[in-house]
Design an enzyme around this catalytic site. Structure first.
Site, short mmCIF file in Angstrom:
data_model
loop_
_atom_site.label_atom_id
_atom_site.label_comp_id
_atom_site.label_asym_id
_atom_site.label_seq_id
_atom_site.Cartn_x
_atom_site.Cartn_y
_atom_site.Cartn_z
N GLY A 52 2.82 -1.57 -4.32
CA GLY A 52 3.58 -2.94 -4.58
C GLY A 52 4.85 -2.93 -3.68
O GLY A 52 5.05 -2.61 -2.62
N GLU A 53 5.72 -2.95 -4.65
CA GLU A 53 7.06 -2.96 -4.22
C GLU A 53 7.89 -1.79 -4.83
O GLU A 53 8.21 -1.83 -5.86
CB GLU A 53 8.04 -4.21 -4.35
CG GLU A 53 9.25 -4.48 -3.58
CD GLU A 53 8.95 -4.17 -2.13
OE1 GLU A 53 8.22 -4.83 -1.58
OE2 GLU A 53 10.07 -3.44 -1.36
N SER A 54 8.03 -0.86 -4.16
CA SER A 54 8.72 0.44 -4.83
C SER A 54 9.90 0.26 -5.23
O SER A 54 10.42 0.94 -6.66
CB SER A 54 8.80 1.71 -3.89
OG SER A 54 9.76 1.20 -2.71
N CYS A 84 0.98 4.17 -1.69
CA CYS A 84 1.74 3.32 -1.15
C CYS A 84 3.15 3.35 -1.81
O CYS A 84 3.89 4.22 -1.69
CB CYS A 84 1.31 1.93 -0.75
SG CYS A 84 1.98 1.01 0.41
N ARG A 115 10.26 4.08 4.70
CA ARG A 115 9.46 2.99 3.91
C ARG A 115 9.16 2.22 5.42
O ARG A 115 9.75 2.01 6.25
CB ARG A 115 10.50 2.10 3.17
CG ARG A 115 10.58 2.63 1.86
CD ARG A 115 11.75 1.99 0.96
NE ARG A 115 11.09 0.66 0.58
CZ ARG A 115 11.82 -0.34 -0.13
NH1 ARG A 115 12.97 -0.12 -0.26
NH2 ARG A 115 11.09 -1.49 -0.32
N ILE A 144 -0.75 -1.48 3.96
CA ILE A 144 0.25 -2.94 4.18
C ILE A 144 1.52 -2.35 4.09
O ILE A 144 1.98 -1.88 2.80
CB ILE A 144 -0.31 -3.64 2.58
CG1 ILE A 144 -1.79 -3.81 2.59
CG2 ILE A 144 0.43 -4.89 2.54
CD1 ILE A 144 -2.48 -4.44 1.37
N ARG A 145 2.32 -2.75 4.99
CA ARG A 145 3.81 -2.31 4.88
C ARG A 145 3.88 -0.93 4.41
O ARG A 145 4.62 -0.42 3.55
CB ARG A 145 4.56 -3.17 4.03
CG ARG A 145 5.00 -4.54 4.63
CD ARG A 145 5.67 -5.71 3.83
NE ARG A 145 5.02 -5.86 2.20
CZ ARG A 145 5.60 -5.41 1.22
NH1 ARG A 145 6.77 -4.86 1.17
NH2 ARG A 145 5.11 -5.43 0.20
N HIS A 180 -4.09 1.99 0.63
CA HIS A 180 -4.35 1.31 -0.49
C HIS A 180 -6.04 1.81 -1.05
O HIS A 180 -6.68 0.81 -0.50
CB HIS A 180 -4.25 -0.03 -0.80
CG HIS A 180 -2.72 -0.28 -0.80
ND1 HIS A 180 -2.31 -0.96 -1.87
CD2 HIS A 180 -1.77 -0.74 0.04
CE1 HIS A 180 -1.08 -1.04 -1.90
NE2 HIS A 180 -0.71 -1.12 -0.63
N GLU A 182 -7.50 1.50 -3.57
CA GLU A 182 -7.90 0.63 -4.82
C GLU A 182 -8.41 -0.82 -4.38
O GLU A 182 -8.90 -1.41 -4.77
CB GLU A 182 -6.90 0.58 -5.78
CG GLU A 182 -5.62 -0.36 -5.63
CD GLU A 182 -4.77 0.35 -4.52
OE1 GLU A 182 -4.91 1.22 -3.87
OE2 GLU A 182 -3.68 -0.33 -4.28
N1 GLN Z 1 6.79 -1.41 1.81
C1 GLN Z 1 6.59 -1.54 0.44
C2 GLN Z 1 7.89 -0.48 -0.17
O1 GLN Z 1 8.40 -0.12 0.52
C3 GLN Z 1 5.19 -0.54 -0.10
C4 GLN Z 1 4.27 -1.44 0.36
C5 GLN Z 1 3.05 -1.30 -0.49
O2 GLN Z 1 2.95 -0.61 -1.41
N2 GLN Z 1 1.88 -1.95 0.00
O3 GLN Z 1 7.91 -0.50 -1.52
#
Ligand code: GLN
Length: 206
Positions: A52-54, A84, A115, A144-145, A180, A182
């Site tokens: 997600g977004e750390s 991730c 990141r 994903i990112r 990911h 999942e």
């Molecule tokens: N880029 C996100 C972060 O730095 C991580 C991306 C993800 O969990 N898919 O938190």
């Protein structure tokens, strides 16, 4: 067995579903719970920190009062899987983005992360991965990112690399992956993790 998925932001329901499927495959009875407050962590045999977004995940873990509890459980040897953003949260060191956002890190694994190491949203991709150390052949990696691990030291061990970057590591009962699992239908990583949870549970608390 009771597995807790940190459910504050990110791919939470996907992890819950795939963990349930992996449990069934392994013939393990138990439940998978959504962790939103400290009470949900009672008697868990393993914790999953999703992607997600750390920044958000770390800050919300502090806000709802589960950050310190998860850190303590990890230090006591409880299996934790971070995918991730979850990998970032497990790390001991971050990069300048981590410093700039002042996001809290659990500092449980001897890894330094970068990141968005593969670029931004538009550079997200899928790839087939070989991870012999986890007995995984031709598994799908969804990035994903995605972050990468810049270096490991101490108790951490590299499990996999992709395009010259470290994308998976292990330290005692903790596993961190940059992708990911999942978001695929493959249960290999969750099965691997559940086996670690089962071993520790059977071995008692040590
Ligand atoms: N880029 C996100 C972060 O730095 C991580 C991306 C993800 O969990 N898919 O938190």
């Amino acid at each position: 067995m009771r597995i807790g998925v940190i459910g504050l932001q990110g791919a939470v329901s996907e992890h819950i579903e795939i963990t349930k499927t992996a449990m069934k495959k392994l013939g393990i009875s138990g439940n998978v719970v959504w962790v939103g407050r400290a009470k949900d962590l009672e008697n868990v045999d393993g914790i999953i920190i999703p992607g997600g977004e750390s920044t958000t995940i770390g800050k919300l873990m502090k806000k709802v009062g589960i950050f310190d509890a998860v850190q303590k459980l990890g230090r006591d040897g409880l299996p934790i899987l971070g995918t991730c953003a979850g990998m970032i949260v497990l790390a001991k060191h971050g990069d300048e983005q981590v410093e700039r956002t002042r996001q809290p890190l659990l500092e449980l694994m001897d890894i330094e992360i970068t990141r968005n190491a593969f670029g931004g949203q538009r550079e997200s991709f899928e790839a087939d991965l070989e991870i012999p150390k986890m007995n995984a052949k031709n598994v799908r990696g969804v990035f994903i990112r995605a972050p990468a691990i810049k270096r490991v030291w101490g108790g951490a061990e590299v499990l996999a690399e992709f395009n010259g970057k470290i994308i998976a590591a292990k330290q005692e009962n903790m596993i961190a992956v940059a992708f990911h699992p999942e978001l695929t239908t493959e249960t290999w990583l969750h099965e691997y993790f559940l086996k670690a949870c089962r071993d520790r549970k059977n071995g008692g608390v040590s």
